[in-house]
Design a protein around this motif. Structure first.
Motif, PDB file in Angstrom:
ATOM      1  N   GLU A  15      -3.032   3.603  -5.671  1.00 27.80           N
ATOM      2  CA  GLU A  15      -2.129   3.542  -4.527  1.00 27.80           C
ATOM      3  C   GLU A  15      -0.683   3.760  -4.976  1.00 27.80           C
ATOM      4  O   GLU A  15      -0.305   3.391  -6.091  1.00 27.80           O
ATOM      5  CB  GLU A  15      -2.249   2.178  -3.830  1.00 27.80           C
ATOM      6  CG  GLU A  15      -3.629   1.931  -3.242  1.00 27.80           C
ATOM      7  CD  GLU A  15      -3.810   0.523  -2.707  1.00 27.80           C
ATOM      8  OE1 GLU A  15      -4.755   0.312  -1.925  1.00 27.80           O
ATOM      9  OE2 GLU A  15      -3.015  -0.371  -3.079  1.00 27.80           O
ATOM     10  N   PHE A  16       0.105   4.329  -4.094  1.00 28.81           N
ATOM     11  CA  PHE A  16       1.515   4.569  -4.379  1.00 28.81           C
ATOM     12  C   PHE A  16       2.251   4.757  -3.056  1.00 28.81           C
ATOM     13  O   PHE A  16       1.637   4.990  -2.009  1.00 28.81           O
ATOM     14  CB  PHE A  16       1.702   5.803  -5.273  1.00 28.81           C
ATOM     15  CG  PHE A  16       1.106   7.065  -4.717  1.00 28.81           C
ATOM     16  CD1 PHE A  16       1.873   7.951  -3.969  1.00 28.81           C
ATOM     17  CD2 PHE A  16      -0.229   7.380  -4.926  1.00 28.81           C
ATOM     18  CE1 PHE A  16       1.332   9.115  -3.441  1.00 28.81           C
ATOM     19  CE2 PHE A  16      -0.785   8.544  -4.403  1.00 28.81           C
ATOM     20  CZ  PHE A  16      -0.008   9.420  -3.664  1.00 28.81           C
TER      21      PHE A  16
ATOM     22  N   HIS B 204      -4.192   7.940   3.856  1.00 29.65           N
ATOM     23  CA  HIS B 204      -3.024   7.098   4.049  1.00 29.65           C
ATOM     24  C   HIS B 204      -3.462   5.647   3.935  1.00 29.65           C
ATOM     25  O   HIS B 204      -4.525   5.258   4.421  1.00 29.65           O
ATOM     26  CB  HIS B 204      -2.396   7.351   5.421  1.00 29.65           C
ATOM     27  CG  HIS B 204      -0.967   6.911   5.509  1.00 29.65           C
ATOM     28  ND1 HIS B 204      -0.594   5.585   5.565  1.00 29.65           N
ATOM     29  CD2 HIS B 204       0.197   7.630   5.540  1.00 29.65           C
ATOM     30  CE1 HIS B 204       0.735   5.501   5.629  1.00 29.65           C
ATOM     31  NE2 HIS B 204       1.241   6.733   5.619  1.00 29.65           N
ATOM     32  N   GLU B 205      -2.655   4.836   3.268  1.00 30.02           N
ATOM     33  CA  GLU B 205      -2.974   3.418   3.117  1.00 30.02           C
ATOM     34  C   GLU B 205      -2.286   2.598   4.210  1.00 30.02           C
ATOM     35  O   GLU B 205      -1.681   3.143   5.129  1.00 30.02           O
ATOM     36  CB  GLU B 205      -2.568   2.926   1.724  1.00 30.02           C
ATOM     37  CG  GLU B 205      -3.747   2.734   0.758  1.00 30.02           C
ATOM     38  CD  GLU B 205      -4.704   1.643   1.216  1.00 30.02           C
ATOM     39  OE1 GLU B 205      -4.284   0.747   1.974  1.00 30.02           O
ATOM     40  OE2 GLU B 205      -5.887   1.686   0.808  1.00 30.02           O
ATOM     41  N   VAL B 206      -2.357   1.273   4.067  1.00 36.10           N
ATOM     42  CA  VAL B 206      -1.898   0.366   5.122  1.00 36.10           C
ATOM     43  C   VAL B 206      -0.389   0.416   5.314  1.00 36.10           C
ATOM     44  O   VAL B 206       0.122   0.415   6.432  1.00 36.10           O
ATOM     45  CB  VAL B 206      -2.345  -1.079   4.796  1.00 36.10           C
ATOM     46  CG1 VAL B 206      -1.768  -2.058   5.828  1.00 36.10           C
ATOM     47  CG2 VAL B 206      -3.867  -1.169   4.764  1.00 36.10           C
ATOM     48  N   GLY B 207       0.362   0.464   4.216  1.00 37.46           N
ATOM     49  CA  GLY B 207       1.808   0.400   4.312  1.00 37.46           C
ATOM     50  C   GLY B 207       2.431   1.700   4.796  1.00 37.46           C
ATOM     51  O   GLY B 207       1.859   2.782   4.620  1.00 37.46           O
ATOM     52  N   PRO B 208       3.625   1.640   5.383  1.00 40.59           N
ATOM     53  CA  PRO B 208       4.321   2.872   5.770  1.00 40.59           C
ATOM     54  C   PRO B 208       4.665   3.687   4.527  1.00 40.59           C
ATOM     55  O   PRO B 208       5.239   3.168   3.566  1.00 40.59           O
ATOM     56  CB  PRO B 208       5.583   2.351   6.458  1.00 40.59           C
ATOM     57  CG  PRO B 208       5.794   0.977   5.902  1.00 40.59           C
ATOM     58  CD  PRO B 208       4.426   0.431   5.646  1.00 40.59           C
ATOM     59  N   GLY B 209       4.274   4.957   4.550  1.00 37.44           N
ATOM     60  CA  GLY B 209       4.524   5.810   3.387  1.00 37.44           C
ATOM     61  C   GLY B 209       3.589   5.559   2.221  1.00 37.44           C
ATOM     62  O   GLY B 209       3.741   6.175   1.164  1.00 37.44           O
ATOM     63  N   GLN B 210       2.604   4.663   2.392  1.00 37.86           N
ATOM     64  CA  GLN B 210       1.697   4.326   1.289  1.00 37.86           C
ATOM     65  C   GLN B 210       0.453   5.206   1.329  1.00 37.86           C
ATOM     66  O   GLN B 210      -0.129   5.435   2.393  1.00 37.86           O
ATOM     67  CB  GLN B 210       1.287   2.860   1.353  1.00 37.86           C
ATOM     68  CG  GLN B 210       0.520   2.390   0.110  1.00 37.86           C
ATOM     69  CD  GLN B 210       0.109   0.924   0.205  1.00 37.86           C
ATOM     70  OE1 GLN B 210      -0.172   0.422   1.288  1.00 37.86           O
ATOM     71  NE2 GLN B 210       0.060   0.243  -0.926  1.00 37.86           N
ATOM     72  N   ASN B 211       0.046   5.700   0.168  1.00 38.37           N
ATOM     73  CA  ASN B 211      -1.094   6.595   0.068  1.00 38.37           C
ATOM     74  C   ASN B 211      -2.034   6.149  -1.037  1.00 38.37           C
ATOM     75  O   ASN B 211      -1.641   5.401  -1.936  1.00 38.37           O
ATOM     76  CB  ASN B 211      -0.624   8.017  -0.224  1.00 38.37           C
ATOM     77  CG  ASN B 211       0.137   8.624   0.939  1.00 38.37           C
ATOM     78  OD1 ASN B 211      -0.418   9.288   1.789  1.00 38.37           O
ATOM     79  ND2 ASN B 211       1.452   8.368   0.990  1.00 38.37           N
ATOM     80  N   GLU B 212      -3.267   6.623  -0.953  1.00 41.68           N
ATOM     81  CA  GLU B 212      -4.264   6.330  -1.987  1.00 41.68           C
ATOM     82  C   GLU B 212      -5.041   7.597  -2.305  1.00 41.68           C
ATOM     83  O   GLU B 212      -5.437   8.350  -1.404  1.00 41.68           O
ATOM     84  CB  GLU B 212      -5.235   5.244  -1.526  1.00 41.68           C
ATOM     85  CG  GLU B 212      -6.353   4.962  -2.529  1.00 41.68           C
ATOM     86  CD  GLU B 212      -7.279   3.841  -2.074  1.00 41.68           C
ATOM     87  OE1 GLU B 212      -6.758   2.764  -1.722  1.00 41.68           O
ATOM     88  OE2 GLU B 212      -8.517   4.036  -2.058  1.00 41.68           O
ATOM     89  N   ILE B 213      -5.231   7.834  -3.592  1.00 44.77           N
ATOM     90  CA  ILE B 213      -6.086   8.912  -4.060  1.00 44.77           C
ATOM     91  C   ILE B 213      -7.039   8.318  -5.079  1.00 44.77           C
ATOM     92  O   ILE B 213      -6.609   7.671  -6.042  1.00 44.77           O
ATOM     93  CB  ILE B 213      -5.269  10.063  -4.685  1.00 44.77           C
ATOM     94  CG1 ILE B 213      -4.328  10.681  -3.637  1.00 44.77           C
ATOM     95  CG2 ILE B 213      -6.195  11.132  -5.250  1.00 44.77           C
ATOM     96  CD1 ILE B 213      -3.423  11.785  -4.175  1.00 44.77           C
TER      97      ILE B 213
ATOM     98  N   THR C 112       6.647   6.401  -5.909  1.00 46.96           N
ATOM     99  CA  THR C 112       6.785   5.249  -6.798  1.00 46.96           C
ATOM    100  C   THR C 112       5.455   4.511  -6.937  1.00 46.96           C
ATOM    101  O   THR C 112       4.720   4.330  -5.958  1.00 46.96           O
ATOM    102  CB  THR C 112       7.869   4.269  -6.307  1.00 46.96           C
ATOM    103  OG1 THR C 112       7.958   3.172  -7.236  1.00 46.96           O
ATOM    104  CG2 THR C 112       7.569   3.728  -4.918  1.00 46.96           C
ATOM    105  N   PHE C 113       5.170   4.095  -8.175  1.00 45.62           N
ATOM    106  CA  PHE C 113       4.007   3.269  -8.475  1.00 45.62           C
ATOM    107  C   PHE C 113       4.409   1.809  -8.664  1.00 45.62           C
ATOM    108  O   PHE C 113       3.635   1.015  -9.185  1.00 45.62           O
ATOM    109  CB  PHE C 113       3.295   3.798  -9.721  1.00 45.62           C
ATOM    110  CG  PHE C 113       2.698   5.167  -9.526  1.00 45.62           C
ATOM    111  CD1 PHE C 113       1.457   5.315  -8.943  1.00 45.62           C
ATOM    112  CD2 PHE C 113       3.397   6.304  -9.887  1.00 45.62           C
ATOM    113  CE1 PHE C 113       0.907   6.569  -8.724  1.00 45.62           C
ATOM    114  CE2 PHE C 113       2.870   7.566  -9.684  1.00 45.62           C
ATOM    115  CZ  PHE C 113       1.621   7.699  -9.104  1.00 45.62           C
ATOM    116  N   MET C 114       5.619   1.471  -8.244  1.00 41.19           N
ATOM    117  CA  MET C 114       6.077   0.089  -8.282  1.00 41.19           C
ATOM    118  C   MET C 114       5.084  -0.781  -7.516  1.00 41.19           C
ATOM    119  O   MET C 114       4.687  -0.444  -6.395  1.00 41.19           O
ATOM    120  CB  MET C 114       7.469   0.007  -7.649  1.00 41.19           C
ATOM    121  CG  MET C 114       8.106  -1.350  -7.717  1.00 41.19           C
ATOM    122  SD  MET C 114       9.798  -1.249  -7.026  1.00 41.19           S
ATOM    123  CE  MET C 114      10.281  -2.977  -7.117  1.00 41.19           C
ATOM    124  N   PRO C 115       4.644  -1.903  -8.099  1.00 43.28           N
ATOM    125  CA  PRO C 115       3.583  -2.682  -7.445  1.00 43.28           C
ATOM    126  C   PRO C 115       3.932  -3.191  -6.052  1.00 43.28           C
ATOM    127  O   PRO C 115       3.069  -3.261  -5.188  1.00 43.28           O
ATOM    128  CB  PRO C 115       3.360  -3.848  -8.421  1.00 43.28           C
ATOM    129  CG  PRO C 115       3.766  -3.306  -9.754  1.00 43.28           C
ATOM    130  CD  PRO C 115       4.931  -2.402  -9.463  1.00 43.28           C
TER     131      PRO C 115
END
Length: 446
Positions: free
Chosen positions: A133-134, A187-196, A229-232
Motif C-alpha cells: 500500500e502507498f 484503490h485502497e480505503v484512504g484518499p489517494g491510497q492505492n494497493e498493488i 509515499t510509502f510512509m506508514p
C-alpha cells in the motif's frame, strides 16, 4: 547456470544497445543504492566485482574494514522501462562481499540469504506474496492542512479519468516489463491510497521485487506530476499503509502448510510456524515497523493489528489464515499483517522466517484463535484471552529487540548493533521535537 545467465546479460547488452548498467543494493535501513557502470565494465564486474568504500554506506562497515565489492547477480538483470530508448539502461541487484570473496556480514540481502539457507537445510523453500500500500499526493510539499491526496476516493472505487487509475495502469505495465508479475491493483480505503499486490515468489526474489516496486512507483509518480509515499501513516485520521505478506513453506513441490484433514486445512507444521510468529512478533517489530511513524499506523485504528493474536479470516488479528481454496492445496498460507510498506524487505522477511522456523524447531503450541473482533474487546477481555499488545512505540520496540536472541542471531552482530543504534537515534530526535499538537493544545492555555 550462472555462466549461461552471464552470457545472456552480455549478449543482451550488446544486442539492445544498453548504454548504462546500474548495480543495485540496499543499506541496512533499506534505502536503495546504485553504482552505474559502462557496458564494457560488466564482464569485469562479473569476474571481480566493483569495489567501493563500504564505510560511506549506512551500517555497512567500520572505517578500518571499509573496502567491499558489489558482485552483480546476473539472474536479476532487467532493462529499466522508464528510460525508454534514450540511453537505454539496465539494472542488476548485487551481493556485497569482502575483498577475499566472503559475504559481507552487513549486507541485508546476505542476511536474508543466510536465513533462507537455514530453511533449505531443513528442506524448506520460503515463498512470500506482499500486498503493498502507498499514498499518492499532489505534492511532496506539506501545506497548512497537511499532505494533500490526489483524490477523495475509497476502497475499490473506480474513478474514471482519475490520477490513481492511470497511475496503477502505468505502474503495473512497467512492473510486468521488468518481469514482476502483478496479481491485483486497486484503490485502497484512504484518499489517494492505492494497493498493488505482487504474485508469489521465493522470498529473495520478492525482496528484490519490493525494492524495484518502490522505484517504479516513485518513477511513475514523477512522470505523472504527483508524489508517491510509502510512509506508514502520512495522513491523520486515515488508514496507514501496510504490506500484509502471505507466507508459505514448501518441501519440494509440496505445500508444507497444507493438511486436508487439519483444521482450516492447516498442517501441524503450519500451526507451529504461526506459533513462532506470535511468540516472537513483539521482538521483531523494530524491524518490520522500523520508523517512529510506523507506530502511528499500528495504534491508529483501522485494520492495522495492535495485538498478538491469530484467526481464520479474521482481519483484526496479527496473523490471519485466509480461506482455503478447495482443490488448490498450494494456496494454503498464512498472512502476517504487522509489516508496513517502509520496512527493509530483506531483514523483515529474514526475521519473519526465523520466527516461524523457531516455532517449528521447538514445537511451539498454537494458542486459541481470536474468533471475535480483537479491536472491539476491552483491555480486560484481551488480557484474559492472552492477546498481548505489540510495542506501542519505536522506543519500546527497540528495547524488546535489544533483548532478543532471535533478532541478534538472525541479523548478525554488526547489523544488530547498527539497527539498535540507528533506531535509538531516531527516537531521541523525535522525542526532542515540539510538535504542532503540543503547540495547538498548550501554547495559549499554559
Amino acid at each position: 547456470m550462472v555462466d549461461k545467465q552471464r552470457d545472456f546479460v552480455l549478449r543482451t547488452i550488446e544486442e539492445r544497445g544498453i548504454k548504462f548498467v546500474r548495480l543495485w543494493f540496499t543499506d541496512v535501513v533499506g534505502t536503495l543504492k546504485s553504482i552505474v557502470i559502462a557496458p564494457a565494465e560488466v564482464e569485469g564486474a562479473f569476474a571481480e566485482g566493483i569495489g567501493f568504500d563500504g564505510s560511506a554506506i549506512e551500517g555497512f562497515t567500520r572505517s578500518h574494514e571499509a573496502d567491499v565489492l558489489a558482485q552483480p547477480d546476473p539472474g536479476t538483470f532487467q532493462i529499466l522501462p522508464w528510460r525508454g530508448e534514450i540511453d537505454p539502461t539496465a539494472r542488476m541487484f548485487c551481493d556485497i562481499t569482502t575483498p577475499d570473496g566472503q559475504p559481507a556480514v552487513a549486507d541485508p540481502r546476505n542476511v536474508l540469504k543466510r536465513t533462507l539457507a537455514k530453511a533449505a537445510d531443513r528442506g524448506f523453500t520460503f515463498y512470500t506474496h506482499p500486498e503493498i500500500e502507498f499514498y499518492l499526493l499532489k505534492s511532496s510539499t506539506v501545506g497548512p492542512n497537511g499532505p494533500e491526496p490526489v483524490d477523495s476516493a475509497g476502497f475499490f472505487d473506480n474513478v474514471p479519468g482519475g490520477t490513481a487509475h492511470d497511475f496503477r495502469r502505468r505502474s503495473v505495465r512497467m512492473l510486468e516489463d521488468l518481469g514482476i508479475s502483478v496479481e491485483f491493483s486497486h484503490h485502497e480505503v484512504g484518499p489517494g491510497q492505492n494497493e498493488i499486490d505482487l504474485r508469489y515468489a521465493d522470498a529473495l526474489t520478492t525482496a528484490d521485487n519490493v525494492m524495484t516496486f518502490r522505484t517504479v512507483v516513485k518513477e511513475v509518480a514523477i512522470e505523472q506530476g504527483v508524489h508517491a509515499t510509502f510512509m506508514p501513516k502520512p495522513l491523520t485520521g486515515h488508514p496507514g499503509s501496510g504490506m500484509h505478506t502471505h507466507l508459505s513453506l514448501f518441501e519440494g513441490d509440496v505445500n508444507a502448510f497444507h493438511d486436508p484433514g487439519g483444521e482450516y486445512q492447516l498442517s501441524q507444521l503450519g500451526r507451529h510456524f504461526i506459533a513462532g510468529l506470535l511468540r516472537h512478533a513483539p521482538e521483531i517489530t523494530a524491524i518490520t515497523n522500523q520508523y517512529v511513524n510506523s507506530y502511528k499506523r499500528l495504534w491508529g485504528g483501522d485494520e492495522a493489528p495492535s495485538y498478538v493474536s491469530w484467526g481464520h479470516n479474521n482481519r483484526s488479528a496479527l496473523v490471519r489464515v485466509p480461506l482455503y481454496k478447495p482443490g488448490k492445496t498450494n494456496s494454503s498460507r498464512v498472512e502476517y499483517r504487522a509489516i508496513d510498506s517502509a520496512a527493509n524487505p530483506y531483514l523483515a522477511f529474514a526475521l519473519i522466517l526465523a520466527a516461524g522456523l523457531k516455532g517449528i524447531e521447538h514445537g511451539y503450541e498454537l494458542p486459541p484463535e481470536a474468533e471475535d473482533d480483537v479491536w472491539s474487546l476491552s483491555d480486560g477481555e484481551r488480557r484474559a484471552l492472552g492477546f498481548d499488545p505489540l510495542p506501542a512505540s519505536l522506543n519500546e520496540a527497540v528495547h524488546l529487540a535489544e533483548q532478543s536472541e532471535l533478532v541478534a542471531e538472525t541479523l548478525g552482530e554488526q547489523v544488530f548493533t547498527y539497527v539498535l543504534a540507528n533506531k535509538r537515534k531516531e527516537w531521541e530526535q523525535y522525542r526532542a521535537q515540539v510538535t504542532p499538537y503540543e503547540l495547538a493544545t498548550n501554547l495559549e492555555l499554559l
